[in-house]
Design an enzyme around this catalytic site. Structure first.
Site, mmCIF file in Angstrom:
data_model
loop_
_atom_site.group_PDB
_atom_site.id
_atom_site.type_symbol
_atom_site.label_atom_id
_atom_site.label_comp_id
_atom_site.label_asym_id
_atom_site.label_seq_id
_atom_site.Cartn_x
_atom_site.Cartn_y
_atom_site.Cartn_z
ATOM 1 N N GLU A 65 80.118 48.046 55.366
ATOM 2 C CA GLU A 65 80.189 47.485 54.015
ATOM 3 C C GLU A 65 79.310 46.251 53.869
ATOM 4 O O GLU A 65 78.599 46.095 52.862
ATOM 5 C CB GLU A 65 81.637 47.103 53.663
ATOM 6 C CG GLU A 65 82.614 48.253 53.683
ATOM 7 C CD GLU A 65 83.358 48.410 54.999
ATOM 8 O OE1 GLU A 65 84.531 48.801 54.968
ATOM 9 O OE2 GLU A 65 82.757 48.145 56.067
ATOM 10 N N CYS A 103 86.092 42.719 55.130
ATOM 11 C CA CYS A 103 85.284 43.467 54.157
ATOM 12 C C CYS A 103 85.990 43.574 52.810
ATOM 13 O O CYS A 103 85.355 43.452 51.761
ATOM 14 C CB CYS A 103 84.945 44.845 54.709
ATOM 15 S SG CYS A 103 83.813 44.782 56.124
#
Length: 194
Positions: A65, A103
């Site tokens: 990510e 994330c």
């Protein structure tokens, strides 16, 4: 279009993009990384896709990510700056494993619209498995985002298992795994999606 027709279309779209994320996870596996891949989608087009690169770069923050977010932020055509804040309010993330707390927090800071993932992250999940960063914490600018799991869940689990039965030569203290057997049975969860 009826609700049933729209739901089927949504599922097909989610599975299409999750397959792209799975291809990135396969790339990660081939490179000796924990096999997690993702794709950011805007207006039914991929704007960034990435895979884990933590071992390659010797940097624990190089999750798929964050790798893709860096690609987005580096392209001024993909971001809109309002008062210095980058917004992803019109962007959807597809990722093979539930984003970790780090994330999930980054996604909230950037105002992601929604997240669809394959399997839950029972150790570090930031979208509800461990901590619901996406919904339980207040943010001064961005609303919480929807996070839904279970898309290609079995495939996401199996690719992780394939990685974890092999020797990770990049681990600080590699453990002998010669006797490990790849488990193929996957326990279903009631909340699973297709």
């Amino acid at each position: 279009m009826t609700d049933h027709g729209r739901d089927a279309l949504d599922v097909d779209t989610h599975l299409k993009w999750m397959r792209v994320a799975m291809a990135m996870a396969e790339e990660a596996l081939a490179a000796g990384e924990v096999p997690v891949g993702c794709v950011f989608v805007r207006n039914d087009k991929a704007i960034a896709k990435a895979r884990n690169r933590t071992n390659e770069l010797r940097n624990a923050s190089r999750h798929a990510e964050l790798e893709a977010i860096d690609l987005i932020l580096a392209d001024s055509g993909l971001t809109s700056a309002i008062c210095g804040q980058y917004r992803l309010s019109d962007t959807t993330l597809y990722v093979t494993v539930e984003p970790c707390i780090m994330c999930a927090s980054a996604l909230r800071q950037l105002g992601i619209k929604e997240v669809f993932y394959g399997c839950e992250n029972d150790k570090f999940g930031g979208c509800g498995s461990v901590l619901g960063v996406n919904e339980s914490l207040e943010h001064p600018l961005h609303p919480s985002y929807n996070a839904a799991g279970g898309y290609l869940r079995d495939q996401a689990i199996m690719i992780l298992r394939r990685f974890y039965v092999t020797e990770n030569i990049n681990a600080p203290v590699p453990r002998q795994k010669g006797g490990r057997i790849l488990k193929t049975e996957i326990v279903a969860r009631n909340s699973d999606c297709p």
